[in-house]
Design an enzyme around this catalytic site. Structure first.
Site, mmCIF file in Angstrom:
data_model
loop_
_atom_site.group_PDB
_atom_site.id
_atom_site.type_symbol
_atom_site.label_atom_id
_atom_site.label_comp_id
_atom_site.label_asym_id
_atom_site.label_seq_id
_atom_site.Cartn_x
_atom_site.Cartn_y
_atom_site.Cartn_z
ATOM 1 N N ASN A 34 10.529 46.768 59.709
ATOM 2 C CA ASN A 34 10.245 47.066 60.924
ATOM 3 C C ASN A 34 10.154 48.640 61.036
ATOM 4 O O ASN A 34 11.141 49.185 61.168
ATOM 5 C CB ASN A 34 11.402 46.574 61.985
ATOM 6 C CG ASN A 34 11.299 46.563 63.464
ATOM 7 O OD1 ASN A 34 10.294 47.399 63.780
ATOM 8 N ND2 ASN A 34 12.366 46.319 63.949
ATOM 9 N N TRP A 35 8.974 49.049 61.397
ATOM 10 C CA TRP A 35 8.964 50.543 61.689
ATOM 11 C C TRP A 35 9.277 50.900 63.128
ATOM 12 O O TRP A 35 9.240 52.250 63.144
ATOM 13 C CB TRP A 35 7.367 50.895 61.388
ATOM 14 C CG TRP A 35 6.731 50.726 60.114
ATOM 15 C CD1 TRP A 35 7.308 50.051 58.971
ATOM 16 C CD2 TRP A 35 5.379 51.229 59.622
ATOM 17 N NE1 TRP A 35 6.441 50.196 57.939
ATOM 18 C CE2 TRP A 35 5.194 50.733 58.324
ATOM 19 C CE3 TRP A 35 4.361 51.751 60.280
ATOM 20 C CZ2 TRP A 35 4.218 51.237 57.593
ATOM 21 C CZ3 TRP A 35 3.308 51.832 59.726
ATOM 22 C CH2 TRP A 35 3.048 51.696 58.219
ATOM 23 N N LYS A 36 9.613 50.196 63.918
ATOM 24 C CA LYS A 36 9.792 50.486 65.290
ATOM 25 C C LYS A 36 8.695 51.524 65.954
ATOM 26 O O LYS A 36 7.783 51.387 65.502
ATOM 27 C CB LYS A 36 11.282 50.935 65.427
ATOM 28 C CG LYS A 36 12.293 50.018 64.699
ATOM 29 C CD LYS A 36 13.812 50.274 64.846
ATOM 30 C CE LYS A 36 14.402 49.099 64.058
ATOM 31 N NZ LYS A 36 15.982 49.359 64.407
ATOM 32 N N GLU A 77 16.727 45.663 70.168
ATOM 33 C CA GLU A 77 16.601 46.769 71.178
ATOM 34 C C GLU A 77 15.336 46.375 72.470
ATOM 35 O O GLU A 77 15.577 46.758 73.344
ATOM 36 C CB GLU A 77 15.424 47.801 70.113
ATOM 37 C CG GLU A 77 16.786 48.544 69.209
ATOM 38 C CD GLU A 77 15.908 48.901 67.951
ATOM 39 O OE1 GLU A 77 14.654 49.101 67.763
ATOM 40 O OE2 GLU A 77 16.779 49.251 67.070
ATOM 41 N N SER A 124 21.018 48.742 58.468
ATOM 42 C CA SER A 124 21.148 49.546 57.654
ATOM 43 C C SER A 124 21.203 48.928 56.130
ATOM 44 O O SER A 124 21.955 49.446 55.448
ATOM 45 C CB SER A 124 22.689 50.191 57.741
ATOM 46 O OG SER A 124 22.730 50.999 58.989
ATOM 47 N N GLU A 145 21.222 40.301 62.684
ATOM 48 C CA GLU A 145 21.232 41.776 62.581
ATOM 49 C C GLU A 145 22.321 42.172 63.819
ATOM 50 O O GLU A 145 22.370 42.337 64.865
ATOM 51 C CB GLU A 145 19.910 42.419 63.435
ATOM 52 C CG GLU A 145 18.755 42.238 62.628
ATOM 53 C CD GLU A 145 17.622 43.164 62.872
ATOM 54 O OE1 GLU A 145 17.140 43.844 61.625
ATOM 55 O OE2 GLU A 145 17.173 43.525 63.870
ATOM 56 N N HIS A 164 13.943 41.286 69.076
ATOM 57 C CA HIS A 164 15.104 42.297 68.266
ATOM 58 C C HIS A 164 15.921 42.932 69.386
ATOM 59 O O HIS A 164 15.615 42.742 70.657
ATOM 60 C CB HIS A 164 13.948 43.509 68.004
ATOM 61 C CG HIS A 164 14.870 44.433 66.990
ATOM 62 N ND1 HIS A 164 15.387 45.508 67.559
ATOM 63 C CD2 HIS A 164 14.810 44.564 65.584
ATOM 64 C CE1 HIS A 164 16.048 46.110 66.462
ATOM 65 N NE2 HIS A 164 15.617 45.476 65.422
ATOM 66 N N GLY A 197 20.832 50.792 62.326
ATOM 67 C CA GLY A 197 20.555 52.365 62.612
ATOM 68 C C GLY A 197 21.899 53.159 62.525
ATOM 69 O O GLY A 197 21.759 54.503 62.771
ATOM 70 N N GLY A 199 14.842 48.468 59.001
ATOM 71 C CA GLY A 199 14.540 49.469 59.847
ATOM 72 C C GLY A 199 14.216 50.974 59.241
ATOM 73 O O GLY A 199 13.282 51.017 58.402
ATOM 74 N N GLY A 200 15.142 51.779 59.133
ATOM 75 C CA GLY A 200 14.891 53.045 58.651
ATOM 76 C C GLY A 200 14.385 52.898 57.458
ATOM 77 O O GLY A 200 13.777 54.028 56.770
HETATM 78 P P1 PGA Z 1 18.060 49.669 60.320
HETATM 79 O O1 PGA Z 1 17.267 48.668 61.309
HETATM 80 O O2 PGA Z 1 17.608 49.164 58.843
HETATM 81 O O3 PGA Z 1 17.433 51.006 60.542
HETATM 82 O O4 PGA Z 1 19.632 49.701 60.548
HETATM 83 C C1 PGA Z 1 17.318 47.252 61.131
HETATM 84 C C2 PGA Z 1 16.600 46.779 62.399
HETATM 85 O O5 PGA Z 1 16.678 46.937 63.446
HETATM 86 O O6 PGA Z 1 15.506 45.859 61.921
#
Ligand code: PGA
Length: 252
Positions: free
Chosen positions: A9-11, A99, A215, A169, A97, A175, A236-237
């Site tokens: 997930n590149w956000k 967010e 993470s 999650e 998600h 993050g 994510g990251g």
């Molecule tokens: P992260 O994000 O790997 O940067 O913690 C995970 C996500 O929100 O899908």
């Protein structure tokens, strides 16, 4: 046998050019996949047609959108419908998600509608759930996550569940560099599968792919993915660099 998936997930990251290079780097190092071991890449809406074109002809690696509208079509400025995503060659859509829930006020009821749109257009849903830190500290995370799943997905017929992937999650691990322990992940994934089993029976529950997110990185992916109820990751990251993402794919 249920599917294992590593999804990136590149956000809101990477320009179009950077995205092209990232996908090229991933494809260059990608091991052979199978229908039971899949990779999913979720860039921004702007990247989607480019990414889908890059992935065309590569088996078992799919393009995902990070969101879609709950409306079918019409005067909804700034929104993108499931039908438009389908027409762009998109295979998966991430729904709910944290967010989206937190910054854009998305409720379980809205997410149920979005899920219906994605399924109606023949795409797969990656439905996210997970508790905030206060809920974890109060040790009420099981009920919290169960409500998200119940209100977001339990209106579905059992047959629809073959097109649902869940992603657990914990918000306090997204993050932050703070990962759930493999035991915490396993306990929640086991709980989620039990909740789905109680509602839909063993076949749906046993075939359900449940991803861990928060993470996840090459150094902890193997331990997390070794848990019996953890079927891969939503990353994510660490999905923003080809070598890190490929390290997690290797752990799958
Ligand atoms: P992260 O994000 O790997 O940067 O913690 C995970 C996500 O929100 O899908």
């Amino acid at each position: 046998m249920r599917k294992k998936i590593v999804a990136g997930n590149w956000k809101m990251n990477r320009t179009l050019q950077e995205g092209h290079s990232l996908v090229a780097g991933i494809l260059a190092g990608l091991p052979a996949l199978s229908s039971h071991k899949q990779v999913v890449i979720a860039p921004t809406y702007v990247h989607l047609t480019q990414t889908a074109a890059q992935l065309a002809g590569h088996a078992h690696i799919h393009t995902a959108a990070q969101n879609c509208s709950n409306q079918e079509s019409g005067a909804f400025t700034g929104e993108v419908s499931a039908g438009i995503l389908k027409s762009a060659g998109i295979g998966y859509v991430i729904i709910g998600h944290s967010e989206r829930r937190e910054y854009f006020g998305e409720t379980n009821a809205l997410l149920a509608q979005k899920t219906d749109r994605v399924l109606a257009h023949g795409m797969e849903v990656i439905f996210c759930c997970g508790e905030p830190l206060a809920v974890r500290d109060a040790d009420t995370q099981n009920a919290n996550v169960e409500t998200q799943i119940r209100e977001g997905l339990f209106h579905l017929a059992a047959e629809a569940w073959s097109h649902i992937v869940l992603a657990y999650e914990p918000i306090w691990a997204i993050g932050t560099g703070r990962t759930a322990s493999s035991q915490q992940a396993q306990d929640m994934h086991h709980h989620i599968r039990a909740v789905v089993r109680a509602q839909y029976g063993a076949t749906v529950a046993d075939n359900l792919t449940i991803l861990y997110g928060g993470s996840c990185k090459p150094s902890n992916a193997a331990e997390l993915f070794a848990c019996p109820d953890v079927d891969g990751g939503l990353i994510g990251g660490a999905s923003l660099k080809a070598d890190e993402f490929l390290g997690i794919v290797a752990a799958m």
